[in-house]
Design a protein around this motif. Structure first.
Motif, PDB file in Angstrom:
ATOM      1  N   GLN A  95      -1.014   4.163   7.439  1.00  0.00           N
ATOM      2  CA  GLN A  95      -1.703   4.985   8.434  1.00  0.00           C
ATOM      3  C   GLN A  95      -2.393   6.172   7.777  1.00  0.00           C
TER       4      GLN A  95
ATOM      5  N   TRP B 189      -2.781  -9.962   2.401  1.00  0.00           N
ATOM      6  CA  TRP B 189      -2.919  -8.658   3.060  1.00  0.00           C
ATOM      7  C   TRP B 189      -1.667  -7.823   2.856  1.00  0.00           C
TER       8      TRP B 189
ATOM      9  N   VAL C 132      -5.428   2.504  10.579  1.00  0.00           N
ATOM     10  CA  VAL C 132      -4.509   1.866   9.641  1.00  0.00           C
ATOM     11  C   VAL C 132      -5.358   1.179   8.579  1.00  0.00           C
ATOM     12  N   TYR C 133      -5.069   1.480   7.332  1.00  0.00           N
ATOM     13  CA  TYR C 133      -5.841   0.930   6.219  1.00  0.00           C
ATOM     14  C   TYR C 133      -5.037  -0.206   5.576  1.00  0.00           C
ATOM     15  N   TYR C 134      -5.722  -1.334   5.389  1.00  0.00           N
ATOM     16  CA  TYR C 134      -5.095  -2.525   4.843  1.00  0.00           C
ATOM     17  C   TYR C 134      -5.718  -2.902   3.502  1.00  0.00           C
TER      18      TYR C 134
ATOM     19  N   GLU D 177       0.838  -1.202   0.000  1.00  0.00           N
ATOM     20  CA  GLU D 177       0.000   0.000   0.000  1.00  0.00           C
ATOM     21  C   GLU D 177       0.871   1.249   0.000  1.00  0.00           C
TER      22      GLU D 177
ATOM     23  N   TRP E 287     -10.436  -2.963   0.689  1.00  0.00           N
ATOM     24  CA  TRP E 287      -9.757  -2.199   1.727  1.00  0.00           C
ATOM     25  C   TRP E 287     -10.464  -2.427   3.060  1.00  0.00           C
TER      26      TRP E 287
ATOM     27  N   GLY F 210      -0.264  -2.403   5.601  1.00  0.00           N
ATOM     28  CA  GLY F 210      -1.046  -1.337   6.212  1.00  0.00           C
ATOM     29  C   GLY F 210      -0.425   0.031   6.002  1.00  0.00           C
TER      30      GLY F 210
ATOM     31  N   ARG G 122      -9.956  -1.375   7.477  1.00  0.00           N
ATOM     32  CA  ARG G 122      -9.262  -0.447   8.362  1.00  0.00           C
ATOM     33  C   ARG G 122      -9.399  -0.889   9.807  1.00  0.00           C
ATOM     34  N   GLN G 123      -8.400  -0.487  10.580  1.00  0.00           N
ATOM     35  CA  GLN G 123      -8.388  -0.841  12.000  1.00  0.00           C
ATOM     36  C   GLN G 123      -7.937   0.354  12.801  1.00  0.00           C
TER      37      GLN G 123
ATOM     38  N   ARG H 249     -10.611  -5.024  12.976  1.00  0.00           N
ATOM     39  CA  ARG H 249     -10.429  -4.636  11.583  1.00  0.00           C
ATOM     40  C   ARG H 249     -11.772  -4.752  10.872  1.00  0.00           C
TER      41      ARG H 249
END
Length: 120
Positions: free
Chosen positions: A115, A110, A92-94, A6, A36, A113, A38-39, A45
């Motif tokens: 931020q 995955w 945090v986007y995964y 990412e 996508w 991540g 996010r956590q 998540r």
């Protein structure tokens, strides 16, 4: 070996925009759905958006009308355009993808991540 990487996270003021990118590399044979998640700190998540190889995209209710997911199959990439950002989008986007590597069955991959921080 398949990797998802990412880019595009950062710090932005509320109301601003960011665009996340995710590139799949390695021995990719076929990519099915991409998405996508996010956590946020102390939270699980959660799904943000998914886009299948064909068909309709799916968005979390909290981002509908503000975020747009898209993909470039020729480049093995998925994007997340995030507009009208709110402080509660901080997380945090995964990147996630269902990928079939050469000589293997499809499996979930995955990214590491990125931020995203939205200041008020």
């Amino acid at each position: 070996q398949v990797q998802l990487v990412e880019s595009g996270g950062g710090l932005v003021q509320a109301g601003g925009s960011l665009r996340l990118s995710c590139a799949a590399s390695g021995s990719v044979f076929r990519i099915n759905a991409m998405g996508w998640y996010r956590q946020a700190p102390g939270k699980q998540r959660d799904l943000v958006a998914t886009i299948p190889s064909t068909g309709r995209t799916v968005y979390a209710d909290s981002v509908k009308g503000r975020f747009t997911i898209s993909r470039d199959n020729a480049k093995n990439m998925v994007y997340l355009q995030m507009d009208s950002l709110k402080p509660e989008d901080t997380a945090v986007y995964y990147c996630n993808a269902d990928i079939r590597a050469w000589g293997r069955s499809p499996q979930d991959y995955w990214g590491q991540g990125t931020q995203v921080t939205v200041s008020s």
